[in-house]
Write a protein that holds these residues in place. Structure first.
Motif, PDB file in Angstrom:
ATOM      1  N   TRP A 179       0.834  -1.196   0.000  1.00 44.58           N
ATOM      2  CA  TRP A 179       0.000   0.000   0.000  1.00 44.58           C
ATOM      3  C   TRP A 179       0.869   1.247   0.000  1.00 44.58           C
ATOM      4  O   TRP A 179       2.009   1.228   0.463  1.00 44.58           O
ATOM      5  N   HIS A 232     -11.784   4.558   6.397  1.00 42.68           N
ATOM      6  CA  HIS A 232     -12.923   4.867   7.266  1.00 42.68           C
ATOM      7  C   HIS A 232     -12.584   4.541   8.718  1.00 42.68           C
ATOM      8  O   HIS A 232     -12.977   5.265   9.632  1.00 42.68           O
ATOM      9  N   HIS A 284     -20.715   1.467  -1.814  1.00 42.68           N
ATOM     10  CA  HIS A 284     -20.091   0.137  -1.765  1.00 42.68           C
ATOM     11  C   HIS A 284     -21.119  -0.976  -1.989  1.00 42.68           C
ATOM     12  O   HIS A 284     -20.844  -1.962  -2.674  1.00 42.68           O
ATOM     13  N   GLU A 323     -15.935  -1.024  10.644  1.00 42.78           N
ATOM     14  CA  GLU A 323     -14.972  -0.827   9.556  1.00 42.78           C
ATOM     15  C   GLU A 323     -13.838  -1.854   9.590  1.00 42.78           C
ATOM     16  O   GLU A 323     -13.346  -2.269   8.543  1.00 42.78           O
ATOM     17  N   ALA A 331     -12.997  -4.191   6.404  1.00 41.13           N
ATOM     18  CA  ALA A 331     -11.684  -4.194   5.744  1.00 41.13           C
ATOM     19  C   ALA A 331     -11.106  -5.606   5.705  1.00 41.13           C
ATOM     20  O   ALA A 331     -10.651  -6.079   4.650  1.00 41.13           O
ATOM     21  N   TYR A 346     -13.143  -8.102   3.275  1.00 39.22           N
ATOM     22  CA  TYR A 346     -12.971  -7.932   1.824  1.00 39.22           C
ATOM     23  C   TYR A 346     -11.550  -8.266   1.386  1.00 39.22           C
ATOM     24  O   TYR A 346     -11.341  -8.930   0.377  1.00 39.22           O
ATOM     25  N   LEU A 347     -10.562  -7.811   2.169  1.00 39.05           N
ATOM     26  CA  LEU A 347      -9.174  -8.032   1.752  1.00 39.05           C
ATOM     27  C   LEU A 347      -8.809  -9.508   1.851  1.00 39.05           C
ATOM     28  O   LEU A 347      -7.882  -9.967   1.188  1.00 39.05           O
ATOM     29  N   GLY A 396     -11.926  -2.751   0.297  1.00 33.40           N
ATOM     30  CA  GLY A 396     -11.252  -3.147   1.542  1.00 33.40           C
ATOM     31  C   GLY A 396     -10.257  -2.095   1.995  1.00 33.40           C
ATOM     32  O   GLY A 396     -10.153  -1.780   3.189  1.00 33.40           O
ATOM     33  N   THR A 397      -9.537  -1.533   1.035  1.00 37.34           N
ATOM     34  CA  THR A 397      -8.578  -0.475   1.362  1.00 37.34           C
ATOM     35  C   THR A 397      -9.298   0.771   1.872  1.00 37.34           C
ATOM     36  O   THR A 397      -8.878   1.388   2.857  1.00 37.34           O
ATOM     37  N   GLU A 398     -10.404   1.125   1.210  1.00 39.83           N
ATOM     38  CA  GLU A 398     -11.144   2.317   1.641  1.00 39.83           C
ATOM     39  C   GLU A 398     -11.696   2.136   3.059  1.00 39.83           C
ATOM     40  O   GLU A 398     -11.781   3.097   3.831  1.00 39.83           O
ATOM     41  N   GLU A 399     -12.055   0.881   3.407  1.00 40.11           N
ATOM     42  CA  GLU A 399     -12.580   0.651   4.760  1.00 40.11           C
ATOM     43  C   GLU A 399     -11.544   1.022   5.817  1.00 40.11           C
ATOM     44  O   GLU A 399     -11.895   1.502   6.896  1.00 40.11           O
ATOM     45  N   PHE A 400     -10.260   0.789   5.521  1.00 41.82           N
ATOM     46  CA  PHE A 400      -9.220   1.198   6.480  1.00 41.82           C
ATOM     47  C   PHE A 400      -9.166   2.722   6.610  1.00 41.82           C
ATOM     48  O   PHE A 400      -8.875   3.261   7.685  1.00 41.82           O
TER      49      PHE A 400
END
Lengths: 189, 73
Positions: free
Chosen positions: A2, A67, A168, A35, A39, A42-43, A61-65
Protein backbone atom coordinates in the motif's frame (compact mmCIF):
# COMPACT_ATOMS: atom_id res chain seq x y z
CA UNK A 1 1.58 -3.30 -0.85
CA UNK A 2 0.00 0.00 0.00
CA UNK A 3 0.92 3.63 -0.38
CA UNK A 4 -0.16 5.70 2.61
CA UNK A 5 -1.40 9.26 2.28
CA UNK A 6 -0.93 11.11 5.53
CA UNK A 7 -4.41 12.63 5.60
CA UNK A 8 -7.94 11.46 6.27
CA UNK A 9 -10.28 10.52 3.43
CA UNK A 10 -12.71 13.17 4.70
CA UNK A 11 -11.99 15.81 7.35
CA UNK A 12 -13.12 14.82 10.85
CA UNK A 13 -14.43 17.57 13.07
CA UNK A 14 -16.01 17.10 16.46
CA UNK A 15 -17.99 20.13 17.59
CA UNK A 16 -18.63 19.37 21.24
CA UNK A 17 -17.24 17.46 24.18
CA UNK A 18 -19.61 14.48 24.31
CA UNK A 19 -17.72 11.45 25.62
CA UNK A 20 -20.88 9.35 25.41
CA UNK A 21 -20.52 9.34 21.60
CA UNK A 22 -17.00 7.87 21.88
CA UNK A 23 -18.51 4.80 23.50
CA UNK A 24 -21.17 4.49 20.79
CA UNK A 25 -18.73 5.07 17.92
CA UNK A 26 -16.86 1.95 19.07
CA UNK A 27 -19.61 -0.02 17.30
CA UNK A 28 -18.13 1.09 13.97
CA UNK A 29 -14.55 0.59 15.22
CA UNK A 30 -14.58 -2.94 16.61
CA UNK A 31 -18.20 -4.04 16.13
CA UNK A 32 -19.54 -6.88 13.99
CA UNK A 33 -20.58 -4.53 11.17
CA UNK A 34 -17.78 -2.03 11.76
CA UNK A 35 -14.97 -0.83 9.56
CA UNK A 36 -12.36 -3.29 10.88
CA UNK A 37 -14.65 -6.23 10.09
CA UNK A 38 -15.34 -4.79 6.64
CA UNK A 39 -11.68 -4.19 5.74
CA UNK A 40 -10.51 -7.62 6.90
CA UNK A 41 -13.49 -9.41 5.30
CA UNK A 42 -12.97 -7.93 1.82
CA UNK A 43 -9.17 -8.03 1.75
CA UNK A 44 -9.29 -11.69 2.80
CA UNK A 45 -12.06 -12.78 0.43
CA UNK A 46 -10.28 -11.24 -2.55
CA UNK A 47 -7.85 -14.17 -2.95
CA UNK A 48 -10.49 -16.71 -3.92
CA UNK A 49 -13.05 -14.50 -5.66
CA UNK A 50 -13.15 -14.66 -9.52
CA UNK A 51 -10.56 -12.43 -11.20
CA UNK A 52 -13.12 -9.96 -12.53
CA UNK A 53 -14.02 -8.68 -9.07
CA UNK A 54 -10.73 -9.02 -7.14
CA UNK A 55 -9.93 -5.38 -7.84
CA UNK A 56 -13.27 -4.27 -6.41
CA UNK A 57 -12.67 -6.09 -3.10
CA UNK A 58 -9.12 -4.71 -3.02
CA UNK A 59 -10.29 -1.11 -3.51
CA UNK A 60 -13.23 -1.24 -1.11
CA UNK A 61 -11.25 -3.15 1.54
CA UNK A 62 -8.58 -0.47 1.36
CA UNK A 63 -11.14 2.32 1.64
CA UNK A 64 -12.58 0.65 4.76
CA UNK A 65 -9.22 1.20 6.48
CA UNK A 66 -9.51 4.89 5.56
CA UNK A 67 -12.92 4.87 7.27
CA UNK A 68 -11.46 3.03 10.26
CA UNK A 69 -8.98 5.83 10.89
CA UNK A 70 -11.76 8.42 10.56
CA UNK A 71 -13.68 6.62 13.32
CA UNK A 72 -10.47 6.30 15.35
CA UNK A 73 -9.91 10.05 15.00
CA UNK A 74 -13.45 10.79 16.22
CA UNK A 75 -13.05 8.52 19.26
CA UNK A 76 -9.61 9.92 20.05
CA UNK A 77 -10.80 13.54 19.82
CA UNK A 78 -13.75 12.78 22.10
CA UNK A 79 -11.69 11.04 24.80
CA UNK A 80 -8.20 12.56 24.79
CA UNK A 81 -9.04 15.48 27.10
CA UNK A 82 -11.60 13.73 29.28
CA UNK A 83 -11.15 13.49 33.05
CA UNK A 84 -11.61 10.14 34.73
CA UNK A 85 -14.80 11.49 36.32
CA UNK A 86 -16.16 12.43 32.88
CA UNK A 87 -15.27 9.00 31.50
CA UNK A 88 -17.01 7.36 34.44
CA UNK A 89 -20.12 9.56 34.00
CA UNK A 90 -20.26 8.64 30.29
CA UNK A 91 -20.22 4.93 31.08
CA UNK A 92 -16.56 4.43 30.15
CA UNK A 93 -15.22 3.71 33.63
CA UNK A 94 -14.69 0.02 32.96
CA UNK A 95 -13.06 0.88 29.63
CA UNK A 96 -10.62 3.25 31.36
CA UNK A 97 -9.65 0.60 33.88
CA UNK A 98 -8.70 -1.78 31.08
CA UNK A 99 -7.31 0.58 28.43
CA UNK A 100 -6.68 4.07 29.85
CA UNK A 101 -7.49 6.25 26.82
CA UNK A 102 -5.99 3.85 24.29
CA UNK A 103 -8.24 2.81 21.44
CA UNK A 104 -9.35 -0.81 21.47
CA UNK A 105 -11.24 -2.98 19.00
CA UNK A 106 -14.50 -3.57 20.82
CA UNK A 107 -18.13 -2.78 20.13
CA UNK A 108 -20.32 -0.20 21.88
CA UNK A 109 -21.26 -2.81 24.48
CA UNK A 110 -17.62 -3.58 25.31
CA UNK A 111 -17.41 -6.94 23.51
CA UNK A 112 -13.94 -7.40 21.92
CA UNK A 113 -13.69 -7.83 18.15
CA UNK A 114 -13.65 -11.45 16.96
CA UNK A 115 -12.91 -13.10 13.61
CA UNK A 116 -16.27 -14.87 13.92
CA UNK A 117 -17.83 -11.57 12.77
CA UNK A 118 -16.55 -12.27 9.25
CA UNK A 119 -16.80 -15.18 6.87
CA UNK A 120 -14.94 -16.41 3.80
CA UNK A 121 -17.12 -19.14 2.39
CA UNK A 122 -15.30 -19.47 -0.92
CA UNK A 123 -18.54 -19.44 -2.88
CA UNK A 124 -18.40 -16.10 -4.74
CA UNK A 125 -22.13 -15.39 -4.58
CA UNK A 126 -22.32 -16.30 -0.88
CA UNK A 127 -19.35 -14.05 -0.10
CA UNK A 128 -20.67 -11.10 -2.13
CA UNK A 129 -24.14 -11.41 -0.58
CA UNK A 130 -22.49 -11.24 2.85
CA UNK A 131 -20.62 -8.13 1.71
CA UNK A 132 -23.85 -6.46 0.51
CA UNK A 133 -25.52 -7.28 3.84
CA UNK A 134 -22.50 -5.92 5.74
CA UNK A 135 -22.71 -2.61 3.86
CA UNK A 136 -26.44 -2.24 4.59
CA UNK A 137 -25.89 -3.06 8.27
CA UNK A 138 -23.06 -0.53 8.48
CA UNK A 139 -25.31 2.06 6.77
CA UNK A 140 -27.98 1.41 9.40
CA UNK A 141 -25.41 1.70 12.22
CA UNK A 142 -24.36 5.10 10.87
CA UNK A 143 -28.01 6.18 10.82
CA UNK A 144 -28.47 5.26 14.47
CA UNK A 145 -25.18 6.97 15.38
CA UNK A 146 -26.33 10.15 13.58
CA UNK A 147 -29.60 9.89 15.53
CA UNK A 148 -27.72 9.79 18.84
CA UNK A 149 -26.04 13.20 18.50
CA UNK A 150 -26.94 16.82 17.77
CA UNK A 151 -23.30 17.68 16.99
CA UNK A 152 -23.54 18.80 13.35
CA UNK A 153 -19.76 18.49 12.83
CA UNK A 154 -19.77 14.87 13.98
CA UNK A 155 -22.95 14.24 11.99
CA UNK A 156 -21.21 15.59 8.88
CA UNK A 157 -18.43 12.98 9.03
CA UNK A 158 -20.92 10.21 9.81
CA UNK A 159 -23.17 11.23 6.89
CA UNK A 160 -20.17 10.97 4.56
CA UNK A 161 -19.42 7.47 5.85
CA UNK A 162 -23.09 6.45 5.50
CA UNK A 163 -23.07 7.55 1.86
CA UNK A 164 -19.94 5.49 1.20
CA UNK A 165 -21.75 2.39 2.48
CA UNK A 166 -24.46 3.02 -0.12
CA UNK A 167 -21.92 3.26 -2.93
CA UNK A 168 -20.09 0.14 -1.76
CA UNK A 169 -23.34 -1.81 -1.58
CA UNK A 170 -24.13 -0.87 -5.18
CA UNK A 171 -20.64 -1.92 -6.30
CA UNK A 172 -21.04 -5.36 -4.65
CA UNK A 173 -24.47 -5.71 -6.27
CA UNK A 174 -22.83 -4.90 -9.61
CA UNK A 175 -20.17 -7.54 -8.87
CA UNK A 176 -22.93 -10.14 -8.48
CA UNK A 177 -24.40 -8.99 -11.80
CA UNK A 178 -20.99 -9.35 -13.46
CA UNK A 179 -20.52 -12.89 -12.11
CA UNK A 180 -23.99 -14.10 -13.06
CA UNK A 181 -24.18 -12.30 -16.37
CA UNK A 182 -23.25 -13.65 -19.76
CA UNK A 183 -22.66 -10.19 -21.19
CA UNK A 184 -19.42 -11.33 -22.83
CA UNK A 185 -21.32 -13.80 -25.00
CA UNK A 186 -22.72 -12.50 -28.23
CA UNK A 187 -26.49 -12.68 -28.17
CA UNK A 188 -28.38 -13.40 -31.34
CA UNK A 189 -32.08 -12.66 -31.27
CA UNK B 1 -37.80 8.11 -12.69
CA UNK B 2 -37.14 8.97 -9.07
CA UNK B 3 -37.72 6.83 -6.01
CA UNK B 4 -38.43 7.95 -2.43
CA UNK B 5 -35.41 8.05 -0.09
CA UNK B 6 -37.63 6.90 2.72
CA UNK B 7 -40.68 4.68 3.13
CA UNK B 8 -43.18 4.72 5.95
CA UNK B 9 -45.76 2.42 7.46
CA UNK B 10 -48.39 2.58 10.18
CA UNK B 11 -47.73 -0.13 12.79
CA UNK B 12 -50.46 -1.75 14.86
CA UNK B 13 -51.26 0.31 17.96
CA UNK B 14 -52.58 -1.79 20.85
CA UNK B 15 -55.16 -0.44 23.31
CA UNK B 16 -52.95 -1.39 26.28
CA UNK B 17 -49.56 -0.21 24.98
CA UNK B 18 -47.58 1.31 27.87
CA UNK B 19 -46.08 4.29 25.98
CA UNK B 20 -47.60 7.01 23.76
CA UNK B 21 -47.74 5.47 20.27
CA UNK B 22 -45.55 6.31 17.29
CA UNK B 23 -48.21 6.07 14.60
CA UNK B 24 -45.90 6.36 11.58
CA UNK B 25 -42.58 4.48 11.31
CA UNK B 26 -40.03 5.20 8.60
CA UNK B 27 -37.08 3.38 7.05
CA UNK B 28 -34.39 4.39 4.56
CA UNK B 29 -34.62 3.30 0.93
CA UNK B 30 -31.44 4.78 -0.63
CA UNK B 31 -31.19 5.13 -4.42
CA UNK B 32 -28.81 2.18 -4.96
CA UNK B 33 -31.69 -0.19 -4.14
CA UNK B 34 -33.32 0.84 -7.42
CA UNK B 35 -30.16 0.69 -9.54
CA UNK B 36 -29.16 -2.87 -10.33
CA UNK B 37 -26.16 -1.74 -12.38
CA UNK B 38 -25.08 1.90 -12.56
CA UNK B 39 -25.76 3.33 -16.05
CA UNK B 40 -22.88 4.96 -17.93
CA UNK B 41 -22.42 8.74 -18.16
CA UNK B 42 -24.58 9.84 -15.23
CA UNK B 43 -24.29 13.56 -14.34
CA UNK B 44 -21.53 14.27 -11.80
CA UNK B 45 -20.96 16.66 -8.90
CA UNK B 46 -17.96 18.99 -9.04
CA UNK B 47 -14.99 17.46 -7.14
CA UNK B 48 -15.63 19.73 -4.11
CA UNK B 49 -19.34 18.91 -4.06
CA UNK B 50 -18.58 15.20 -4.55
CA UNK B 51 -16.35 15.15 -1.46
CA UNK B 52 -19.02 16.88 0.60
CA UNK B 53 -21.74 14.49 -0.55
CA UNK B 54 -19.63 11.33 -0.29
CA UNK B 55 -20.39 10.39 -3.90
CA UNK B 56 -19.55 11.62 -7.39
CA UNK B 57 -23.11 11.11 -8.64
CA UNK B 58 -26.20 13.12 -7.61
CA UNK B 59 -28.33 10.09 -8.56
CA UNK B 60 -26.70 8.10 -5.73
CA UNK B 61 -26.78 10.80 -3.04
CA UNK B 62 -28.95 9.88 -0.07
CA UNK B 63 -29.54 12.53 2.61
CA UNK B 64 -30.15 11.46 6.21
CA UNK B 65 -31.15 13.71 9.11
CA UNK B 66 -30.66 13.01 12.82
CA UNK B 67 -33.66 12.06 14.93
CA UNK B 68 -32.04 13.66 17.98
CA UNK B 69 -34.40 16.23 19.52
CA UNK B 70 -37.17 15.42 17.05
CA UNK B 71 -39.40 13.70 19.62
CA UNK B 72 -41.24 10.46 18.90
CA UNK B 73 -40.44 9.55 15.31
Amino acid sequence: MWIYEKKLQYPVRVGKCDIRMAKYLAEQYGGADGELSAALRYLNQRYTIPDKVIGLLNDIGTEEFAHLEMIATMIYKLTKDATVEELEAAGMGAYYVNHDKALYYQNAGGVPWTATYIQAKGDPIADLYEDIAAEEKARATYQWLIDMTDDVDLQDGLKFLREREIIHSLRFREAVEILKDDREHKKIF
Amino acid sequence: MSFPNEHSFAPFIGPFDPCPPITCKTYSTPPHLYMCFQPLNLPQFSPQEALRHGTLWPALYSPYESKWGKGRC
